[in-house]
Write an enzyme that holds these catalytic residues in place. Structure first.
Site, mmCIF file in Angstrom:
data_model
loop_
_atom_site.group_PDB
_atom_site.id
_atom_site.type_symbol
_atom_site.label_atom_id
_atom_site.label_comp_id
_atom_site.label_asym_id
_atom_site.label_seq_id
_atom_site.Cartn_x
_atom_site.Cartn_y
_atom_site.Cartn_z
ATOM 1 N N GLN A 93 47.751 73.224 9.815
ATOM 2 C CA GLN A 93 48.605 72.051 10.032
ATOM 3 C C GLN A 93 49.910 72.183 9.241
ATOM 4 O OE1 GLN A 93 47.934 69.366 12.136
ATOM 5 N NE2 GLN A 93 50.006 68.715 11.618
ATOM 6 N N LYS A 122 42.505 65.654 16.118
ATOM 7 C CA LYS A 122 42.219 66.983 16.674
ATOM 8 C C LYS A 122 40.722 67.278 16.587
ATOM 9 C CE LYS A 122 46.718 68.965 15.699
ATOM 10 N NZ LYS A 122 47.583 69.637 14.744
ATOM 11 N N ASP A 181 48.203 77.649 18.225
ATOM 12 C CA ASP A 181 49.471 76.909 18.150
ATOM 13 C C ASP A 181 50.599 77.695 18.828
ATOM 14 O OD1 ASP A 181 49.641 74.368 17.157
ATOM 15 O OD2 ASP A 181 49.639 74.980 15.048
#
Ligand code: NDP
Length: 301
Positions: free
Chosen positions: A107, A63, A130
């Site tokens: 995460q 990422k 997200d």
């Protein structure tokens, strides 16, 4: 933008998510350059990793690399597994207030002592790249502009590139997770598909699947979906990523769909690897740029 190989009789076209994602990242790079010219700052993405789960570390590294390659600013926080939840919450609070940070990603999975919902809800909805915050999931479910969960967004992009208008299609989703199955259902419903969501309690799963013009498998069970579950001519999106041991003792990745079997029936399908997987990070970058635009009050929607 189509990225699929030509059809041969009895052989599904491969939907090339890797090529599609590369093209998407290139488009994003150009738009990031325009954003910098207009606003004098780069879109910024902050990634928080708590603990040292090896798969998460690989993901986070990818990422960060791809964020930097598109010209965005990357802020990287790697915290020990024992970090108290209150410390993560106060870091999120700082990032919420930072004008340099347009997107925040924590995460998952988090260590057991942390409440995933509390952490997710601490992120400002406009920085929730997200798409997991209840404000974003709620807006998605009532068809309002929002930041959308990256994997289903990537699946939708592939489907639209492959099929064009999805209106009226029969869509069946296997899996109802908050990360994939449910947002996928909302996205397809918003595209006017007739949507069935199946799960581990569903009776006669194969029968449901055989009705699908669009079949999305997000289960996490290696090659569970057999060729005879698929309607001839269907488009199959395989989200599953499963590592299996081969007879020779090597390990390889397979999806939730029995690929060799399914490709003789479907019209088009995503491979694993190289299908949905690469789209997830590309969509994260897309969401970060989108969030940056909205925070500068220049929506691109
Ligand atoms: P979850 O484990 O959260 O959800 C799995 C879903 O599958 C659940 O809804 C479960 O039902 C359902 N299910 C399990 N067994 C069956 C069965 N026998 N029949 C029908 N339904 C079943 O997984 P995720 O949604 O997070 O991920 C699914 C897969 O996608 C995994 O392989 C994961 O690695 C992969 N993935 C890939 C990504 C990518 O970037 N390509 C990103 C995210 C995930 P129930 O709700 O009843 O338990």
């Amino acid at each position: 933008m189509t990225h699929s190989s030509p059809t041969q009789p009895g052989k599904a076209r491969l939907i090339d998510g890797k090529a599609f994602a590369a093209q998407l990242r290139e488009d994003i790079s150009h738009r990031v350059a325009d954003f910098k010219n207009t606003h004098g700052i780069a879109p910024g993405l902050a990634v928080i990793l708590v603990g040292s789960d090896p798969a998460s570390q690989v993901y986070v590294r990818n990422k960060i690399r791809q964020t930097q390659e598109t010209g965005m600013q990357s802020f990287d926080y790697q915290l020990p597994a024992k970090t108290p939840e209150s410390e993560v919450l106060s870091l999120i609070d700082q990032l919420n207030q930072s004008p340099d940070v347009h997107g925040i990603l924590v995460q998952l999975p988090l260590p057991g002592h942390m409440d995933e919902h509390r952490i997710t809800e601490a992120i400002l909805p406009e920085k929730d790249v997200d798409g997991f915050h209840p404000v974003n999931t709620g807006r998605l479910s009532i068809g309002l502009p929002c930041l959308t969960s990256c994997t289903p967004l990537g699946c939708l992009m592939l489907l639209k590139a492959e099929l064009g208008d999805l209106s009226g299609k029969e869509a069946v989703i296997i899996g109802r997770s908050n990360m994939v199955g449910k947002p996928m259902a909302a996205l397809l419903l918003n595209e006017n598909c007739t949507v069935t969501v199946t799960h581990s309690h569903t009776q006669n799963l194969a029968e449901h699947c055989r009705r699908a013009d669009i079949l999305v498998a997000a289960v996490g069970r290696p090659e569970m979906v057999k060729g005879h579950w698929i309607k001839p001519g269907a488009t199959v999106i395989d989200v599953g990523i499963n590592r299996i041991e081969t007879a020779s003792g090597e390990s390889r990745l397979v999806g939730d769909v029995a690929f060799n079997d399914a490709k003789t029936v479907a019209a088009a399908m995503t491979p694993v690897p190289g299908g949905v997987g690469p789209m997830t990070i590309a969509c994260l970058l897309h969401n970060t740029l989108e969030a940056a635009h909205r925070q500068q009050s220049v929506s691109t929607i």
